[in-house]
Design a protein around this motif. Structure first.
Motif, PDB file in Angstrom:
ATOM      1  N   MET A   1      41.828   1.697 -20.550  1.00  0.00           N
ATOM      2  CA  MET A   1      41.369   1.857 -21.936  1.00  0.00           C
ATOM      3  C   MET A   1      39.886   1.504 -21.997  1.00  0.00           C
ATOM      4  N   GLN A   2      39.092   2.452 -22.432  1.00  0.00           N
ATOM      5  CA  GLN A   2      37.646   2.247 -22.505  1.00  0.00           C
ATOM      6  C   GLN A   2      37.181   2.303 -23.957  1.00  0.00           C
ATOM      7  N   PRO A   3      36.188   1.494 -24.304  1.00  0.00           N
ATOM      8  CA  PRO A   3      35.678   1.519 -25.674  1.00  0.00           C
ATOM      9  C   PRO A   3      34.764   2.709 -25.895  1.00  0.00           C
ATOM     10  N   ILE A   4      34.517   3.009 -27.154  1.00  0.00           N
ATOM     11  CA  ILE A   4      33.492   3.988 -27.504  1.00  0.00           C
ATOM     12  C   ILE A   4      32.162   3.254 -27.538  1.00  0.00           C
ATOM     13  N   VAL A   5      31.238   3.656 -26.672  1.00  0.00           N
ATOM     14  CA  VAL A   5      29.945   2.980 -26.570  1.00  0.00           C
ATOM     15  C   VAL A   5      28.843   4.003 -26.843  1.00  0.00           C
ATOM     16  N   ARG A   6      28.155   3.817 -27.931  1.00  0.00           N
ATOM     17  CA  ARG A   6      27.081   4.748 -28.297  1.00  0.00           C
ATOM     18  C   ARG A   6      25.702   4.231 -27.910  1.00  0.00           C
ATOM     19  N   ASP A   7      25.618   2.962 -27.551  1.00  0.00           N
ATOM     20  CA  ASP A   7      24.340   2.368 -27.163  1.00  0.00           C
ATOM     21  C   ASP A   7      24.138   2.556 -25.659  1.00  0.00           C
ATOM     22  N   ARG A   8      23.064   3.205 -25.278  1.00  0.00           N
ATOM     23  CA  ARG A   8      22.828   3.531 -23.879  1.00  0.00           C
ATOM     24  C   ARG A   8      22.707   2.279 -23.008  1.00  0.00           C
ATOM     25  N   ALA A   9      22.009   1.274 -23.502  1.00  0.00           N
ATOM     26  CA  ALA A   9      21.825   0.061 -22.710  1.00  0.00           C
ATOM     27  C   ALA A   9      23.161  -0.636 -22.457  1.00  0.00           C
ATOM     28  N   LEU A  10      24.004  -0.683 -23.488  1.00  0.00           N
ATOM     29  CA  LEU A  10      25.307  -1.304 -23.314  1.00  0.00           C
ATOM     30  C   LEU A  10      26.157  -0.502 -22.336  1.00  0.00           C
ATOM     31  N   ALA A  11      26.143   0.825 -22.475  1.00  0.00           N
ATOM     32  CA  ALA A  11      26.934   1.666 -21.575  1.00  0.00           C
ATOM     33  C   ALA A  11      26.511   1.467 -20.124  1.00  0.00           C
ATOM     34  N   ASP A  12      25.194   1.437 -19.894  1.00  0.00           N
ATOM     35  CA  ASP A  12      24.697   1.232 -18.535  1.00  0.00           C
ATOM     36  C   ASP A  12      25.086  -0.149 -18.025  1.00  0.00           C
ATOM     37  N   GLY A  13      24.969  -1.152 -18.891  1.00  0.00           N
ATOM     38  CA  GLY A  13      25.310  -2.516 -18.489  1.00  0.00           C
ATOM     39  C   GLY A  13      26.785  -2.657 -18.136  1.00  0.00           C
ATOM     40  N   LEU A  14      27.646  -1.997 -18.911  1.00  0.00           N
ATOM     41  CA  LEU A  14      29.075  -2.066 -18.621  1.00  0.00           C
ATOM     42  C   LEU A  14      29.411  -1.378 -17.304  1.00  0.00           C
ATOM     43  N   ARG A  15      28.755  -0.248 -17.024  1.00  0.00           N
ATOM     44  CA  ARG A  15      29.005   0.446 -15.759  1.00  0.00           C
ATOM     45  C   ARG A  15      28.627  -0.440 -14.575  1.00  0.00           C
ATOM     46  N   VAL A  16      27.476  -1.085 -14.679  1.00  0.00           N
ATOM     47  CA  VAL A  16      27.032  -1.977 -13.606  1.00  0.00           C
ATOM     48  C   VAL A  16      27.999  -3.154 -13.467  1.00  0.00           C
ATOM     49  N   GLY A  17      28.392  -3.722 -14.608  1.00  0.00           N
ATOM     50  CA  GLY A  17      29.295  -4.859 -14.583  1.00  0.00           C
ATOM     51  C   GLY A  17      30.659  -4.503 -14.003  1.00  0.00           C
ATOM     52  N   GLN A  18      31.210  -3.357 -14.395  1.00  0.00           N
ATOM     53  CA  GLN A  18      32.525  -2.957 -13.896  1.00  0.00           C
ATOM     54  C   GLN A  18      32.485  -2.653 -12.403  1.00  0.00           C
ATOM     55  N   ALA A  19      31.373  -2.085 -11.937  1.00  0.00           N
ATOM     56  CA  ALA A  19      31.231  -1.844 -10.501  1.00  0.00           C
ATOM     57  C   ALA A  19      31.186  -3.169  -9.747  1.00  0.00           C
ATOM     58  N   ALA A  20      30.495  -4.155 -10.310  1.00  0.00           N
ATOM     59  CA  ALA A  20      30.415  -5.473  -9.681  1.00  0.00           C
ATOM     60  C   ALA A  20      31.788  -6.153  -9.662  1.00  0.00           C
ATOM     61  N   VAL A  21      32.558  -5.957 -10.721  1.00  0.00           N
ATOM     62  CA  VAL A  21      33.908  -6.526 -10.755  1.00  0.00           C
ATOM     63  C   VAL A  21      34.787  -5.886  -9.682  1.00  0.00           C
ATOM     64  N   ASP A  22      34.715  -4.556  -9.548  1.00  0.00           N
ATOM     65  CA  ASP A  22      35.498  -3.877  -8.521  1.00  0.00           C
ATOM     66  C   ASP A  22      35.128  -4.387  -7.126  1.00  0.00           C
ATOM     67  N   GLU A  23      33.835  -4.569  -6.895  1.00  0.00           N
ATOM     68  CA  GLU A  23      33.384  -5.089  -5.606  1.00  0.00           C
ATOM     69  C   GLU A  23      33.899  -6.513  -5.404  1.00  0.00           C
ATOM     70  N   GLY A  24      33.869  -7.319  -6.471  1.00  0.00           N
ATOM     71  CA  GLY A  24      34.370  -8.684  -6.381  1.00  0.00           C
ATOM     72  C   GLY A  24      35.860  -8.737  -6.095  1.00  0.00           C
ATOM     73  N   LEU A  25      36.620  -7.801  -6.663  1.00  0.00           N
ATOM     74  CA  LEU A  25      38.058  -7.757  -6.405  1.00  0.00           C
ATOM     75  C   LEU A  25      38.339  -7.408  -4.941  1.00  0.00           C
ATOM     76  N   LEU A  26      37.591  -6.465  -4.405  1.00  0.00           N
ATOM     77  CA  LEU A  26      37.779  -6.115  -2.996  1.00  0.00           C
ATOM     78  C   LEU A  26      37.464  -7.307  -2.092  1.00  0.00           C
ATOM     79  N   LYS A  27      36.409  -8.012  -2.423  1.00  0.00           N
ATOM     80  CA  LYS A  27      36.028  -9.184  -1.624  1.00  0.00           C
ATOM     81  C   LYS A  27      37.083 -10.286  -1.756  1.00  0.00           C
ATOM     82  N   ALA A  28      37.582 -10.482  -2.957  1.00  0.00           N
ATOM     83  CA  ALA A  28      38.540 -11.564  -3.198  1.00  0.00           C
ATOM     84  C   ALA A  28      39.875 -11.316  -2.517  1.00  0.00           C
ATOM     85  N   THR A  29      40.249 -10.053  -2.323  1.00  0.00           N
ATOM     86  CA  THR A  29      41.542  -9.748  -1.728  1.00  0.00           C
ATOM     87  C   THR A  29      41.442  -9.502  -0.218  1.00  0.00           C
TER      88      THR A  29
END
Length: 360
Positions: A1-29
């Motif tokens: 489930m993804q939010p509706i994000v109309r602010d470009r800076a927020l959208a970019d920040g979330l993409r970077v953050g979610q990629a970092a979380v995915d990388e962290g999950l791979l490292k943690a497991t």
């Protein structure tokens, strides 16, 4: 489930953050034991909406989203969710959960429980670096989650409304982890204490609403779901019928002559009771798939959708004290997404009815 994000800076920040979380999950497991590597990573690859990390990232927008503890916190809440997903698969003993293979399909129950324990251990290891307050909050959330599972297993006390009991269970089992996601995301980012509390309240109600939306979409299974509990109430299976049932009888009376009222009511009750008995019986019983299809168009689904919307409205109301920022609009859009999901009626068929997981 993804939010509706109309602010470009927020959208970019979330993409970077979610990629970092995915990388962290791979490292943690990651593990030196190949079997653990395969088992733990399989679930991280097939995970669903990643709602809890998303709440952490959005909550951090009310403080410093680049704070060093934000991504590790998001990893912790997702690892905790995945661990409970493993454990719940064993408790449910269902072949399919939310349309996806059960996490321990390829391993026996003992291994599945141990993989869940491994994920809990990895979450605790990361959490230790976030400070004692974060550890305490996560431990309290886990306590509430386990309490909810115990309450669900024990069932409602004598005289307790099963529907109220079910909602209490969802607050503990599901709402606790989404609440701590909002709270910790705001806390580690240095957000104002009032924002921390508001985001925790929001997370709790959104978690309950999201779980109810899944129950509307998949209203039957080994665990109780709100639609089936409302049907039980309607036919008097355990508790007296609620106001909605009395309204339905009034509608029947308006459409019938006085002499036919009792007969119409009896036939409606009989149809509902047969439906309830089919839905709570074995899934391979003749007529089960047709019963699921009937439930998808039954009035109890409307009542379940109303409760979903009520919980989503409570989540939205919790945001009212927050500053008007793009992150707040994104959080509000998640409430709308949950209500939309509850409004959709998926096609039912053999094998479709499964129980939703504990954390949505």
């Amino acid at each position: 489930m993804q939010p509706i994000v109309r602010d470009r800076a927020l959208a970019d920040g979330l993409r970077v953050g979610q990629a970092a979380v995915d990388e962290g999950l791979l490292k943690a497991t990651k593990s030196d034991v190949p079997f653990i590597n395969e088992a733990a990573r399989e679930l991280t690859r097939t995970a669903g909406r990643r709602l809890r990390p998303l709440l952490v990232l959005l909550a951090a927008r009310f403080g410093d989203p680049g704070a060093p503890g934000v991504v590790p916190t998001a990893v912790v809440v997702e690892l905790t969710h995945l661990a409970t997903h493993y454990h719940d698969g064993v408790r449910d003993q269902a072949a399919v959960r939310r349309g996806a293979p059960r996490p321990d399909t390829n391993w026996d129950d003992t291994v599945a429980v141990l993989i869940g324990d491994f994920l809990f251990a990895r979450a605790s290891h990361i959490l230790a670096d976030l400070g004692t307050q974060a550890v305490r909050l996560q431990a309290e959330a886990f306590r509430r989650q386990v309490t909810g599972q115990i309450l669900e297993t024990a069932g409602p006390r004598d005289g307790r409304d099963p529907v109220e009991h079910h909602l209490e269970v969802l607050v503990s089992r599901t709402g606790s982890l989404t609440a701590v996601s909002g709270r910790l995301g705001a806390l580690v980012s240095g957000a104002d204490p009032s924002a921390v509390d508001a985001l925790a309240r929001y997370g709790e109600r959104l978690g309950v609403a999201s779980h109810l939306a899944d129950e509307v979409a998949t209203p039957t299974g080994r665990r109780p779901t709100l639609p089936v509990l409302l049907l039980a109430e309607r036919v008097g299976a355990g508790e007296p019928a609620g106001p909605a049932n009395r309204t339905d009888r009034a509608d029947l009376a308006e459409r019938a002559d006085l002499a036919d009222r009792a007969d119409l009511a009896d036939r409606a009750d009989l149809a509902d009771r047969e439906l309830y008995e089919l839905l709570t019986g074995p899934a391979d019983r003749p007529g089960y798939a047709e019963a699921v299809a009937r439930l998808h168009t039954h009035p109890v689904l409307d009542r379940a959708r109303e409760e979903t919307a009520r919980q989503a409205d409570a989540a939205r109301a919790a945001l009212s004290t927050l500053p008007d920022r793009p992150a707040r609009a994104a959080l509000e859009s998640l409430c709308e997404a949950v209500v939309r999901r509850a409004g959709a009626v998926p096609p039912a068929g053999p094998g479709a009815p499964t129980a939703p997981s504990s954390s949505g």
